[in-house]
Design a protein around this motif. Structure first.
Motif, PDB file in Angstrom:
ATOM      1  N   ASN A  66      38.971  45.091  43.329  1.00 10.75           N
ATOM      2  CA  ASN A  66      38.370  43.770  43.149  1.00 10.75           C
ATOM      3  C   ASN A  66      38.135  43.511  41.663  1.00 10.75           C
ATOM      4  O   ASN A  66      38.540  44.310  40.803  1.00 10.75           O
ATOM      5  CB  ASN A  66      37.076  43.636  43.966  1.00 10.75           C
ATOM      6  N   ASP A  67      37.478  42.406  41.353  1.00 13.23           N
ATOM      7  CA  ASP A  67      37.279  42.025  39.951  1.00 13.23           C
ATOM      8  C   ASP A  67      36.396  43.010  39.206  1.00 13.23           C
ATOM      9  O   ASP A  67      36.394  43.042  37.968  1.00 13.23           O
ATOM     10  CB  ASP A  67      36.666  40.619  39.869  1.00 13.23           C
ATOM     11  N   LYS A  68      35.626  43.812  39.942  1.00 15.95           N
ATOM     12  CA  LYS A  68      34.749  44.806  39.320  1.00 15.95           C
ATOM     13  C   LYS A  68      35.425  46.166  39.179  1.00 15.95           C
ATOM     14  O   LYS A  68      34.804  47.125  38.718  1.00 15.95           O
ATOM     15  CB  LYS A  68      33.464  44.959  40.145  1.00 15.95           C
ATOM     16  N   GLY A  69      36.707  46.238  39.602  1.00 14.11           N
ATOM     17  CA  GLY A  69      37.412  47.506  39.523  1.00 14.11           C
ATOM     18  C   GLY A  69      37.104  48.456  40.661  1.00 14.11           C
ATOM     19  O   GLY A  69      37.467  49.630  40.612  1.00 14.11           O
ATOM     20  N   GLN A  70      36.450  47.936  41.715  1.00 11.77           N
ATOM     21  CA  GLN A  70      36.134  48.755  42.884  1.00 11.77           C
ATOM     22  C   GLN A  70      37.277  48.683  43.902  1.00 11.77           C
ATOM     23  O   GLN A  70      37.878  47.621  44.090  1.00 11.77           O
ATOM     24  CB  GLN A  70      34.851  48.258  43.569  1.00 11.77           C
ATOM     25  N   PRO A  88      33.755  47.146  49.714  1.00 14.11           N
ATOM     26  CA  PRO A  88      34.091  48.379  48.987  1.00 14.11           C
ATOM     27  C   PRO A  88      34.343  49.543  49.945  1.00 14.11           C
ATOM     28  O   PRO A  88      33.567  49.769  50.882  1.00 14.11           O
ATOM     29  CB  PRO A  88      32.855  48.625  48.119  1.00 14.11           C
TER      30      PRO A  88
END
Length: 256
Positions: free
Chosen positions: A201-205, A217
């Motif tokens: 995702n945009d958070k790198g998760q 997640p």
């Protein structure tokens, strides 16, 4: 146009027993390796898939059981193929969705340690679809003004894919002659696995990209619903997807 390279790049194409990434096998692999200095090396191997080739598949690529009965298995060829591709970025036509995931499966089954996630991936079909939305035969005619003879021959398709990419770079000023740029441009999702069941995702998760936990997640899901891991490991998912899932699960354990 000469492809500007920081690493060698291999264009490759697979002919297979079918289109199920988790179950089907390679019957032919063709590789066109382009070195940093532009020197080209070509390789083509018939592969015994250790399973019958369906007649409807033979009708597409022309490879039958008798053509591969005396060919080496991928387990015997895997290390040689990995050596050719070592240190190279990877390109193909529809490769991100099919050829790369299936090759990763074969490497895992053959117990060949080849970390494909360290590579840059250029999918010429994705570039084509974003720009023109057609097929390899049409792409070859459109970009190179040539008729693709022996379509569905791995060697012919591999060579055509390389030529199409060079012509795309000539045609579109917005395309940078840089493999890292082409890697990003020819990817629709930031996949954690190869087929996009788990993406970033945009958070790198890492998050699930399917099913009842889509968008959630992976680490959090495995924490609250441990049985989901077992369901996926027993399910009809590619081995590489299961490997990514297991790595995330182990990472969660190490945090405790």
């Amino acid at each position: 146009m000469k492809l500007q390279l920081k690493n060698p790049i291999v264009f490759f194409d697979l002919e297979t027993t079918g289109i199920n990434i988790a179950k089907d096998r390679i019957v032919e692999i063709a590789i066109l390796k382009v070195n940093i200095d532009g020197k080209e090396e070509s390789f083509c191997y018939k592969v015994n898939p250790e399973m019958p080739i369906p007649p409807e598949t033979t009708a597409i690529h022309g490879i039958s059981d008798k053509d591969v009965k005396d060919a080496p298995t991928f387990k015997k060829l895997g290390k040689e193929i990995a050596k050719i591709m070592e240190g190279c970025d990877i390109a193909g036509f529809n490769s991100n969705k099919f050829d790369v995931p299936l090759l990763a499966e074969e490497f895992i089954r053959a117990e060949v340690d080849f970390d494909m996630k360290k590579r840059k991936f250029v999918d010429v079909q994705t570039i084509f679809h974003k720009m023109e939305k057609r097929t390899l035969t049409a792409a070859y005619k459109f970009y190179c003004d040539k008729n693709l003879e022996d379509a569905h021959s791995a060697a012919a398709d591999t060579r055509a894919t390389y030529e199409v990419l060079l012509s795309q770079l000539d045609r579109y000023p917005d395309l940078e002659n840089d493999v890292e740029f082409l890697n990003d441009f020819s990817s629709f999702n930031k996949n954690a696995d190869f087929i996009g069941r788990i993406i970033f995702n945009d958070k790198g998760q890492e998050v699930f990209n399917f099913g009842k936990y889509k968008g959630q997640p992976v680490e959090a899901v495995l924490e609250k619903d441990p049985s989901y891991y077992g369901w996926m490991m027993k399910g009809d998912f590619p081995l590489f997807t299961k490997k990514v899932l297991t790595n995330i699960k182990l990472r969660g354990f190490n945090k405790k």
